[in-house]
Design a protein around this motif. Structure first.
Motif, PDB file in Angstrom:
ATOM      1  N   TYR A  84       0.853  -1.190   0.000  1.00 48.39           N
ATOM      2  CA  TYR A  84       0.000   0.000   0.000  1.00 48.39           C
ATOM      3  C   TYR A  84       0.886   1.235   0.000  1.00 48.39           C
ATOM      4  N   LEU A  85       0.473   2.230  -0.776  1.00 45.38           N
ATOM      5  CA  LEU A  85       1.175   3.504  -0.843  1.00 45.38           C
ATOM      6  C   LEU A  85       0.240   4.627  -0.448  1.00 45.38           C
ATOM      7  N   ARG A  86       0.814   5.673   0.138  1.00 45.65           N
ATOM      8  CA  ARG A  86      -0.006   6.869   0.361  1.00 45.65           C
ATOM      9  C   ARG A  86      -0.599   7.269  -0.974  1.00 45.65           C
ATOM     10  N   HIS A  87      -1.868   7.645  -0.966  1.00 42.02           N
ATOM     11  CA  HIS A  87      -2.538   7.976  -2.222  1.00 42.02           C
ATOM     12  C   HIS A  87      -1.880   9.148  -2.945  1.00 42.02           C
ATOM     13  N   ASP A  88      -1.167   9.991  -2.213  1.00 40.18           N
ATOM     14  CA  ASP A  88      -0.493  11.131  -2.842  1.00 40.18           C
ATOM     15  C   ASP A  88       0.977  10.839  -3.168  1.00 40.18           C
ATOM     16  N   ALA A  89       1.373   9.564  -3.065  1.00 37.58           N
ATOM     17  CA  ALA A  89       2.755   9.178  -3.375  1.00 37.58           C
ATOM     18  C   ALA A  89       2.817   8.193  -4.543  1.00 37.58           C
ATOM     19  N   LEU A  90       1.742   8.094  -5.288  1.00 36.34           N
ATOM     20  CA  LEU A  90       1.710   7.167  -6.422  1.00 36.34           C
ATOM     21  C   LEU A  90       2.551   7.717  -7.576  1.00 36.34           C
ATOM     22  N   GLY A  91       3.072   6.804  -8.395  1.00 40.41           N
ATOM     23  CA  GLY A  91       3.814   7.203  -9.587  1.00 40.41           C
ATOM     24  C   GLY A  91       5.258   7.568  -9.338  1.00 40.41           C
ATOM     25  N   LYS A  92       5.795   7.241  -8.162  1.00 40.69           N
ATOM     26  CA  LYS A  92       7.183   7.587  -7.826  1.00 40.69           C
ATOM     27  C   LYS A  92       8.074   6.349  -7.706  1.00 40.69           C
ATOM     28  N   GLN A  93       7.570   5.204  -8.169  1.00 37.45           N
ATOM     29  CA  GLN A  93       8.307   3.933  -8.119  1.00 37.45           C
ATOM     30  C   GLN A  93       8.524   3.393  -6.704  1.00 37.45           C
ATOM     31  N   ILE A  94       7.805   3.937  -5.737  1.00 39.39           N
ATOM     32  CA  ILE A  94       7.933   3.467  -4.359  1.00 39.39           C
ATOM     33  C   ILE A  94       7.412   2.038  -4.246  1.00 39.39           C
ATOM     34  N   GLY A  95       6.301   1.738  -4.913  1.00 42.49           N
ATOM     35  CA  GLY A  95       5.773   0.375  -4.893  1.00 42.49           C
ATOM     36  C   GLY A  95       6.769  -0.625  -5.440  1.00 42.49           C
ATOM     37  N   SER A  96       7.449  -0.266  -6.514  1.00 42.59           N
ATOM     38  CA  SER A  96       8.463  -1.152  -7.098  1.00 42.59           C
ATOM     39  C   SER A  96       9.624  -1.367  -6.135  1.00 42.59           C
ATOM     40  N   LYS A  97      10.059  -0.310  -5.478  1.00 42.53           N
ATOM     41  CA  LYS A  97      11.167  -0.436  -4.521  1.00 42.53           C
ATOM     42  C   LYS A  97      10.764  -1.321  -3.348  1.00 42.53           C
ATOM     43  N   LEU A  98       9.564  -1.096  -2.833  1.00 41.09           N
ATOM     44  CA  LEU A  98       9.085  -1.933  -1.731  1.00 41.09           C
ATOM     45  C   LEU A  98       8.954  -3.391  -2.161  1.00 41.09           C
ATOM     46  N   TYR A  99       8.386  -3.618  -3.341  1.00 42.77           N
ATOM     47  CA  TYR A  99       8.181  -4.987  -3.812  1.00 42.77           C
ATOM     48  C   TYR A  99       9.506  -5.698  -4.028  1.00 42.77           C
ATOM     49  N   ALA A 100      10.487  -5.014  -4.608  1.00 39.12           N
ATOM     50  CA  ALA A 100      11.797  -5.625  -4.826  1.00 39.12           C
ATOM     51  C   ALA A 100      12.392  -6.083  -3.499  1.00 39.12           C
ATOM     52  N   GLU A 101      12.316  -5.242  -2.493  1.00 34.88           N
ATOM     53  CA  GLU A 101      12.877  -5.600  -1.185  1.00 34.88           C
ATOM     54  C   GLU A 101      12.073  -6.702  -0.512  1.00 34.88           C
ATOM     55  N   LEU A 102      10.759  -6.610  -0.587  1.00 36.52           N
ATOM     56  CA  LEU A 102       9.925  -7.648   0.019  1.00 36.52           C
ATOM     57  C   LEU A 102      10.224  -9.008  -0.601  1.00 36.52           C
ATOM     58  N   LEU A 103      10.282  -9.071  -1.909  1.00 40.15           N
ATOM     59  CA  LEU A 103      10.556 -10.348  -2.583  1.00 40.15           C
ATOM     60  C   LEU A 103      11.931 -10.878  -2.223  1.00 40.15           C
ATOM     61  N   LYS A 104      12.897  -9.996  -2.106  1.00 37.58           N
ATOM     62  CA  LYS A 104      14.246 -10.397  -1.688  1.00 37.58           C
ATOM     63  C   LYS A 104      14.204 -11.039  -0.295  1.00 37.58           C
ATOM     64  N   GLN A 105      13.475 -10.425   0.617  1.00 35.86           N
ATOM     65  CA  GLN A 105      13.392 -10.962   1.981  1.00 35.86           C
ATOM     66  C   GLN A 105      12.614 -12.275   2.025  1.00 35.86           C
ATOM     67  N   LEU A 106      11.531 -12.361   1.261  1.00 33.26           N
ATOM     68  CA  LEU A 106      10.756 -13.605   1.237  1.00 33.26           C
ATOM     69  C   LEU A 106      11.594 -14.752   0.675  1.00 33.26           C
ATOM     70  N   LYS A 107      12.337 -14.484  -0.372  1.00 31.53           N
ATOM     71  CA  LYS A 107      13.202 -15.512  -0.955  1.00 31.53           C
ATOM     72  C   LYS A 107      14.279 -15.934   0.040  1.00 31.53           C
ATOM     73  N   ALA A 108      14.879 -14.972   0.738  1.00 30.09           N
ATOM     74  CA  ALA A 108      15.924 -15.272   1.724  1.00 30.09           C
ATOM     75  C   ALA A 108      15.388 -16.118   2.876  1.00 30.09           C
ATOM     76  N   GLN A 109      14.095 -16.009   3.149  1.00 29.30           N
ATOM     77  CA  GLN A 109      13.479 -16.798   4.212  1.00 29.30           C
ATOM     78  C   GLN A 109      12.922 -18.120   3.693  1.00 29.30           C
ATOM     79  N   ASN A 110      13.276 -18.453   2.465  1.00 33.45           N
ATOM     80  CA  ASN A 110      12.947 -19.745   1.849  1.00 33.45           C
ATOM     81  C   ASN A 110      11.469 -19.981   1.578  1.00 33.45           C
ATOM     82  N   PHE A 111      10.717 -18.905   1.393  1.00 34.85           N
ATOM     83  CA  PHE A 111       9.352 -19.100   0.921  1.00 34.85           C
ATOM     84  C   PHE A 111       9.435 -19.545  -0.537  1.00 34.85           C
TER      85      PHE A 111
END
Length: 160
Positions: A84-111
């Motif tokens: 989830y992003l603040r509604h006034d923070a859309l379009g700044k690639q924040i979702g992509s940055k968060l998703y990249a990090e989340l996926l990295k952590q999930l993979k590291a935890q062997n999901f």
């Protein structure tokens, strides 16, 4: 900066979430959550799964986490992802940055598998998931009723 959740973030995260509850179809909650309900939810999730926030200049602009997809033991290495992003923070690639990090952590935890459930239509979320290699695996028609309208839900899946 992306960092792990601090429980002190709860009110800012709740404000982000409740905006979508009250003004959008992306969540099927239809009443704003209370602080205590939301705080309990994020504490439960954070106890078992990665839960990260994007902070800029002391303000949280978004958050992402993994959570249990289904309760049966055979699903223990499958998670559902949420961002989830603040509604006034859309379009700044924040979702992509968060998703990249989340996926990295999930993979590291062997999901093994990550599922993203999206209310449809939702082109920005579809594009975000497909950018990271998720593939559409399910489409449920008219399964949620919000704002007097029947809504579809799709699931996108990524396996590590």
């Amino acid at each position: 900066m992306i960092r792990s959740l601090h429980i002190e973030d709860a009110q800012e995260l709740l404000d982000i979430y409740n905006y979508y509850v009250l003004h959008s179809i992306v969540t099927f909650d239809d009443e704003a959550l209370s602080f205590e309900t939301f705080k309990d939810k994020i504490e439960r999730i954070h106890a078992e799964y990665p839960f990260i926030v994007y902070e800029d200049d002391g303000k949280i602009l978004g958050y992402a986490y993994g959570s249990r997809w289904r309760a049966k033991p055979a699903y223990k290495l499958t998670v559902e992802s949420t961002v989830y992003l603040r509604h006034d923070a859309l379009g700044k690639q924040i979702g992509s940055k968060l998703y990249a990090e989340l996926l990295k952590q999930l993979k590291a935890q062997n999901f093994r598998a990550v599922l993203g459930g999206l209310t449809l239509p939702n082109d920005p979320s579809v594009k975000l998931h497909e950018k990271f290699g998720f593939k559409k695996v399910a489409h449920f028609k008219a399964v949620g009723l919000k704002f007097g309208k029947w809504l579809d839900v799709g699931f996108w899946q990524l396996n590590f």
